[in-house]
Motif scaffolding. Structure first.
Motif: not given
Length: 388
Positions: A40-45, A49-51, A53-67
């Motif tokens: 379903t994700r791959q069918a979206l406009t 770029w999603d893969e 972006i998702a990887t770098w979000m996991d590295i630099l953003v996820r849990a880091k900004f809540y911290s």
């Protein structure tokens, strides 16, 4: 970091920066992108770029900004405690109880991924650290992270790794469909069950201990007045920035890239899960505080643009939830699972810019945000002035 009255502009700007990072993560669940299949994700406009972006979000953003947000919460706690002359512990307890009520309402009526309830509960324990010195606060924070790491390491052997995860996953699967096509009453009912799912997930991953550790690090930073221009400690900020950004990024990359096939991989993965978020959060905070010590035009412009967003941090955090469910949930905007991650990043940037402008205009007319005003009324038991 010029102060504005009792406010410290750099601290306000830093919290505004954290609110933007939180939006980048929350938008993935509000929009439904985080719940749909890969096909379903791959069918979206712009999904190509999603893969990355998702990887770098996991590295630099996820849990880091809540911290980072948790770190700043602890900083504000110590600042307010030093400013309140009479019964600072009682004042703090009233603040936390009010925050707990607001968080409960937010979780039920808007976002079951609310963080305010957890802050309200864990914040109750901060009163015990009111007169503790900075080194002791930092040592207690490190101790909590070590306890977290040890507990997570031995959890599989003790049979605790899946504690509540089956129930949490079932609640998630049963109630997410209501977000995409249910009425508002059905959404509220789903939020109640999803709040239980989120609670079980946070307990399983020991999120309360991690949040408390960041509270203590923030309180230690406040003891040293690190956000103030004339506080000194430049070398300390430089060391924290370098170690936090370099080591934190390395651990986060290892966590994302490495599996758990060997003992060494398991150790690195655990260090990344427990150590990367606080290290990167402190690294982000330190590098921005160093930058905002300058007097350049760009420095001042960025700081001034972000600061009003924090002065209405509670309002803006909850406003993000209200706007997102209005746009994405099936009951109104009906855009659930219709945007790629790349498109969601652009949407988040646009929403945050709108929040910055809204906050700046609002604060020209009023002394504080509407929810801040209600919260302060509850704390002081006297209606504060709202109009300028």
């Amino acid at each position: 970091m010029a102060s504005s009255g009792e406010r410290i502009d750099s601290l306000d700007a830093l919290r505004g920066f954290a609110i933007f990072g939180i939006l980048l993560i929350n938008i993935q669940v509000f929009s439904g992108w985080g719940f749909v299949s890969v096909d379903t994700r791959q069918a979206l406009t712009w999904s190509e770029w999603d893969e990355p972006i998702a990887t770098w979000m996991d590295i630099l953003v996820r849990a880091k900004f809540y911290s980072l947000f948790s770190l700043l919460f602890g900083y504000s706690f110590m600042m307010l405690a030093q400013r309140v002359q009479q019964s600072p512990v009682r004042y703090h307890l009233r603040r936390m109880l009010g925050l707990l009520v607001i968080g409960t309402a937010h979780s039920l009526f808007l976002s079951p991924w609310d963080i305010l309830m957890l802050y309200g509960v864990m914040g109750l324990f901060l009163g015990a650290f009111l007169n503790v010195r900075a080194p002791t606060l930092a040592a207690c924070g490190v101790a909590l992270l070590i306890v977290t790491a040890v507990a997570l390491w031995f959890a599989p052997q003790l049979g605790l790794a899946d504690l509540g995860s089956g129930t949490s996953l079932r609640l998630l699967q049963d109630n997410v469909p209501a977000l995409s096509g249910g009425s508002y009453l059905e959404v509220v009912e789903a939020n109640a069950y999803l709040s239980v799912s989120v609670f079980l997930d946070r307990i399983e991953h020991l999120r309360p201990l991690r949040v408390m550790a960041m509270f203590l690090f923030g309180a230690a930073a406040a003891r040293l007045h690190l956000a103030e221009r004339n506080s000194g400690h430049v070398r300390l900020l430089i060391v924290v920035a370098l170690v936090g950004l370099v080591v934190g990024t390395a651990l986060a990359m290892a966590e994302v890239k490495l599996g758990e096939e060997s003992l060494a991989h398991r150790v690195v993965n655990l260090l990344g899960r427990v150590g990367a978020p606080p290290l990167l959060a402190m690294g982000y905070g330190a590098i921005l505080l160093l930058w905002w010590r300058g007097r350049g035009r760009l420095t001042g412009a960025v700081r001034s643009a972000l600061a009003p967003t924090d002065r209405m941090a509670l309002t803006n955090y909850i406003l993000q939830s209200a706007v997102c469910i209005s746009v994405f949930y099936g009951m109104w905007g009906d855009r659930f699972a219709s945007l790629s991650l790349a498109a969601l990043m652009l949407y988040s940037a646009g929403l945050f810019v709108a929040q910055m402008m809204f906050s700046a205009v609002w604060l020209r007319l009023f002394t504080q945000g509407p929810l801040e005003w209600l919260w302060r009324w509850q704390i002081k038991r006297k209606r504060p002035r709202l109009l300028r």
